[in-house]
Design a protein around this motif. Structure first.
Motif, mmCIF file in Angstrom:
data_model
loop_
_atom_site.group_PDB
_atom_site.id
_atom_site.type_symbol
_atom_site.label_atom_id
_atom_site.label_comp_id
_atom_site.label_asym_id
_atom_site.label_seq_id
_atom_site.Cartn_x
_atom_site.Cartn_y
_atom_site.Cartn_z
ATOM 1 N N GLN A 18 7.191 -21.203 -4.716
ATOM 2 C CA GLN A 18 8.558 -21.685 -4.547
ATOM 3 C C GLN A 18 9.155 -21.054 -3.298
ATOM 4 O OE1 GLN A 18 11.172 -20.806 -7.848
ATOM 5 N NE2 GLN A 18 12.991 -21.136 -6.617
ATOM 6 N N TYR A 29 3.366 -27.596 -6.950
ATOM 7 C CA TYR A 29 2.759 -27.510 -8.270
ATOM 8 C C TYR A 29 1.320 -28.034 -8.207
ATOM 9 C CZ TYR A 29 7.402 -27.037 -10.435
ATOM 10 O OH TYR A 29 8.657 -26.599 -10.814
ATOM 11 N N ASP A 42 13.401 -23.954 -17.516
ATOM 12 C CA ASP A 42 13.695 -23.291 -16.243
ATOM 13 C C ASP A 42 14.594 -22.092 -16.520
ATOM 14 O OD1 ASP A 42 15.070 -24.372 -13.016
ATOM 15 O OD2 ASP A 42 14.349 -22.436 -13.729
ATOM 16 N N ASN A 67 14.814 -19.957 -12.088
ATOM 17 C CA ASN A 67 13.864 -20.548 -11.145
ATOM 18 C C ASN A 67 12.406 -20.345 -11.536
ATOM 19 O OD1 ASN A 67 15.683 -21.718 -9.275
ATOM 20 N ND2 ASN A 67 16.168 -19.689 -8.536
ATOM 21 N N TYR A 95 17.719 -23.534 -18.578
ATOM 22 C CA TYR A 95 17.852 -24.989 -18.570
ATOM 23 C C TYR A 95 16.599 -25.605 -19.186
ATOM 24 C CZ TYR A 95 21.588 -24.116 -15.215
ATOM 25 O OH TYR A 95 22.724 -23.666 -14.612
ATOM 26 N N MET A 122 9.971 -22.104 -13.585
ATOM 27 C CA MET A 122 9.838 -23.398 -14.272
ATOM 28 C C MET A 122 8.492 -23.478 -14.975
ATOM 29 S SD MET A 122 11.628 -26.283 -14.506
ATOM 30 C CE MET A 122 11.732 -28.040 -14.127
#
Lengths: 116, 112
Positions: free
Chosen positions: A48, A35, B95, B98, B33, B100
């Protein structure tokens, strides 16, 4: 259980120079995140990884940023060449990818980058 | 696109009092989430509490609880019996598969 490790903690460079950050996730965590957190803002996901494959790099400025996770464990994030607006804290996080809390991310202490 | 909005840049509360931090979000998904993370000054981000969207019951963790209103897309954090160690930036995060997204954060100061 050791947490997410990052190094260096601080880095000062001049614009147009290169810099690299290192991250070691929590043992056994398959998913790793990088991040960028600019002062006064929330973290923004750059990339990611799931094991050693890229899941999402849609917000990574690919003309100057690159990242790799060759063996599915440690990861490096590189900026080349750096710009003034890259000054930020770079956070690494990892998550288990399995189990009841697989989506919970655990963060490292961050690397604070200042580009002059 | 997913967005997370924290409308309170700064808040303060007296020690031992209760404070509520607001968060609204937007997503087109039904399963996701929600998190509250705490970032103390010069220290790393840690998870405070998490909520699964498919669960109607509000999550609680000791002095921390949430008010999750799925239809309103609202996810507020209540801190009871505030302590000096609660002083930190608080980030709301969403989230979805995946992806986020974090809000801009609320700086909370607990005053003695």
């Amino acid at each position: 259980e050791a947490g997410v490790a990052q190094s260096p903690r601080y880095k000062i460079i001049e614009k147009r120079q290169s810099v690299a950050f290192w991250c070691n996730p929590i043992s056994g965590h398959a998913t790793l995140y990088w991040y960028q957190q600019i002062l006064g803002q929330g973290p923004k996901l750059l990339i990611q990884f799931q094991n050693n494959g890229v899941v999402d790099d849609s917000q990574l400025p690919k003309d100057r940023f690159s990242a790799e996770r060759l063996k599915g464990v440690d990861s490096t994030l590189k900026i080349q060449p750096a710009k003034l607006e890259d000054s930020a804290v770079y956070l690494c996080a990892s998550s288990p990818a399995q189990g009841p809390h697989r989506e919970t991310q655990y963060f490292g202490p961050g690397t604070r980058l200042l580009v002059l | 696109a997913q967005t997370v909005t924290q409308s309170q840049p700064e808040m303060s509360v007296q020690e031992a009092e209760t404070v509520t931090l607001s968060c609204t979000y937007d997503t087109s998904e039904s399963n996701y989430y929600l998190f509250w993370y705490k970032q103390p000054p010069s220290r790393q981000m840690i998870l405070v509490i998490r909520q699964e969207a498919y669960k109607q019951q509000n999550a609680t963790e000791n002095r921390f609880s949430v008010n999750f209103q799925k239809a309103a897309k609202s996810f507020s954090l209540k801190i009871s019996d505030s302590q000096l160690g609660d002083t930190a930036m608080y980030f709301c995060a969403l989230d979805n598969n995946n992806d986020m997204r974090f809000g801009a954060g609320t700086r909370l100061t607990v005053k003695p």
